[in-house]
Design an enzyme around this catalytic site. Structure first.
Site, PDB file in Angstrom:
ATOM      1  N   ASP A 171       6.790  51.646   7.854  1.00 24.88           N
ATOM      2  CA  ASP A 171       7.776  51.469   8.921  1.00 24.88           C
ATOM      3  C   ASP A 171       7.385  52.257  10.157  1.00 24.88           C
ATOM      4  OD1 ASP A 171       9.836  49.755   7.798  1.00 24.88           O
ATOM      5  OD2 ASP A 171      10.100  51.356   6.331  1.00 24.88           O
ATOM      6  N   MET A 204       8.345  53.254  13.918  1.00 24.16           N
ATOM      7  CA  MET A 204       9.501  53.312  14.824  1.00 24.16           C
ATOM      8  C   MET A 204       9.158  54.142  16.055  1.00 24.16           C
ATOM      9  SD  MET A 204      12.534  53.988  12.084  1.00 24.16           S
ATOM     10  CE  MET A 204      12.581  53.135  10.499  1.00 24.16           C
ATOM     11  N   HIS A 219       5.395  47.244   9.575  1.00 24.04           N
ATOM     12  CA  HIS A 219       6.621  46.702  10.175  1.00 24.04           C
ATOM     13  C   HIS A 219       6.862  47.447  11.484  1.00 24.04           C
ATOM     14  CE1 HIS A 219      11.330  46.501   9.647  1.00 24.04           C
ATOM     15  NE2 HIS A 219      10.920  45.877  10.729  1.00 24.04           N
ATOM     16  N   ASP A 264      14.273  43.293   3.648  1.00 23.50           N
ATOM     17  CA  ASP A 264      14.127  44.736   3.885  1.00 23.50           C
ATOM     18  C   ASP A 264      15.478  45.348   4.230  1.00 23.50           C
ATOM     19  OD1 ASP A 264      13.290  47.282   4.633  1.00 23.50           O
ATOM     20  OD2 ASP A 264      12.035  46.606   6.303  1.00 23.50           O
ATOM     21  N   MET A 283       8.739  48.415  14.501  1.00 25.10           N
ATOM     22  CA  MET A 283      10.050  48.447  15.156  1.00 25.10           C
ATOM     23  C   MET A 283       9.848  49.175  16.479  1.00 25.10           C
ATOM     24  SD  MET A 283      12.128  49.368  11.699  1.00 25.10           S
ATOM     25  CE  MET A 283      10.624  49.832  10.873  1.00 25.10           C
ATOM     26  N   SER A 337       8.674  51.093   0.383  1.00 29.27           N
ATOM     27  CA  SER A 337       8.658  51.572   1.770  1.00 29.27           C
ATOM     28  C   SER A 337       8.481  53.076   1.776  1.00 29.27           C
ATOM     29  CB  SER A 337       9.975  51.203   2.462  1.00 29.27           C
ATOM     30  OG  SER A 337      10.105  51.982   3.629  1.00 29.27           O
ATOM     31  N   HIS A 372       4.637  49.165   2.232  1.00 32.40           N
ATOM     32  CA  HIS A 372       5.399  48.858   3.444  1.00 32.40           C
ATOM     33  C   HIS A 372       5.469  50.100   4.335  1.00 32.40           C
ATOM     34  CE1 HIS A 372       8.373  46.507   5.730  1.00 32.40           C
ATOM     35  NE2 HIS A 372       9.048  47.641   5.872  1.00 32.40           N
ATOM     36  N   MET A 391      15.843  41.246   7.920  1.00 30.15           N
ATOM     37  CA  MET A 391      16.447  42.577   7.799  1.00 30.15           C
ATOM     38  C   MET A 391      17.837  42.434   7.189  1.00 30.15           C
ATOM     39  SD  MET A 391      14.197  44.701   8.778  1.00 30.15           S
ATOM     40  CE  MET A 391      15.220  46.152   8.476  1.00 30.15           C
TER      41      MET A 391
HETATM   42  C1  DX5 Z   1      14.620  50.268   7.913  1.00 33.22           C
HETATM   43  C2  DX5 Z   1      13.221  50.029   7.394  1.00 33.22           C
HETATM   44  C3  DX5 Z   1      13.147  49.843   5.942  1.00 33.22           C
HETATM   45  C4  DX5 Z   1      13.642  51.001   5.131  1.00 33.22           C
HETATM   46  C5  DX5 Z   1      14.362  50.418   3.976  1.00 33.22           C
HETATM   47  O1  DX5 Z   1      14.612  50.225   9.284  1.00 33.22           O
HETATM   48  O2  DX5 Z   1      12.663  48.868   7.992  1.00 33.22           O
HETATM   49  O3  DX5 Z   1      11.858  49.433   5.507  1.00 33.22           O
HETATM   50  O4  DX5 Z   1      12.633  51.851   4.651  1.00 33.22           O
HETATM   51  O5  DX5 Z   1      14.941  51.447   3.282  1.00 33.22           O
HETATM   52  P1  DX5 Z   1      15.979  51.211   2.115  1.00 33.22           P
HETATM   53  O6  DX5 Z   1      15.270  50.424   1.036  1.00 33.22           O
HETATM   54  O7  DX5 Z   1      16.296  52.598   1.726  1.00 33.22           O
HETATM   55  O8  DX5 Z   1      17.151  50.463   2.697  1.00 33.22           O
HETATM   56 ZN    ZN Z   2      10.752  48.069   7.074  1.00 32.47          ZN
END
Ligand code: DX5
Ligand code: ZN
Length: 224
Positions: A34, A36, A65, A174, A67, A7, A32, A136
């Site tokens: 993320d 947001m 991903h 994740d 969010m 990620s 991956h 998650m």
């Molecule tokens: C959290 C993200 C993850 C995050 C995971 O909201 O969706 O993908 O990067 O990070 P670690 O592996 O540090 O928990």
């Molecule tokens: Zn993620």
């Protein structure tokens, strides 16, 4: 097949492609990403322009991903930017079937994500139309959080459900995945392992990724 999806959330954004290369050298096979929006989760990250740049930097699948609220408004942009996989949160979609259909209409693999508080049963009517389910194991929004153990049972039940119904979705996990937690999620049935902090947090991303994958593959051999 066990795969590692580093990620980039925990990577150094000023040296993104270099950091991705390091993680790939360590065995990462999926990137991956993320996304947001500061509404669905209390943090902001990146959008389609960054995905477009990542597309030029790697041939590996880009696993976006989302969010975000109102994902339907952004899915076409992410698909055009070069996303290979797009996942949306069950909790963010009022019309989940429509949203998954929209993702598939762009020729992109469709995934659905469950927050820690959301039971897998909420997906019963869509499991036959997703390419993957993302469980998650932290509350989304930040890297480096502590693994929530109840995710293990959800992964196991998703694997049982798939076998019982003859379905084909893959199971991704994740949040808080590191050498301590990866074994139990793999033994429960997780195949795609997202890791941010464990890869990019400290030390060398290549050897971090190697160590994590090695631990995961050893656990997979012990799976009954
Ligand atoms: C959290 C993200 C993850 C995050 C995971 O909201 O969706 O993908 O990067 O990070 P670690 O592996 O540090 O928990
Ligand atoms: Zn993620």
């Amino acid at each position: 097949m066990i795969e590692l999806a580093p990620s980039i959330l925990s990577a150094d954004f000023a040296r993104l492609s270099e950091q991705i290369d390091c993680a790939i050298r360590g065995g990462g096979t999926i990137v991956h990403v993320d996304v947001m929006d500061g509404h669905f989760v209390p943090n902001l990250t990146l959008g389609p322009p960054v995905v477009r740049s990542l597309r030029k930097a790697t041939d590996l699948p880009l696993d976006c991903h989302l969010m975000i609220e109102r994902p339907d408004e952004f899915i076409p942009d992410f698909a055009q930017a070069g996303a290979d996989w797009i996942s949306v949160h069950q909790e963010a979609c009022r019309h989940l079937h429509r949203t998954l259909t929209l993702i598939r209409s762009h020729g992109v693999s469709a995934g659905v994500v469950l927050n820690p508080a959301t039971p897998i049963e909420t997906l019963s009517e869509v499991l036959d139309m997703v390419d993957y389910v993302l469980v998650m194991s932290v509350n989304p929004g930040f890297g480096g959080q502590k693994f929530i153990p109840r995710a293990v049972g959800k992964i196991r039940r998703l694997a049982e459900w798939r076998a019982r119904e003859g379905l084909a979705y893959r199971i991704e996990v994740d949040g808080g995945i590191d050498v301590e937690t990866v074994g139990e999620v793999v033994r429960a049935g997780a195949e795609i392992l997202v890791a941010g902090n464990a890869v990019f947090g400290q030390g060398d991303p290549t050897s971090n990724a190697q160590k994590l994958l090695k631990t995961a593959r050893e656990a997979a051999l012990l799976k009954v």
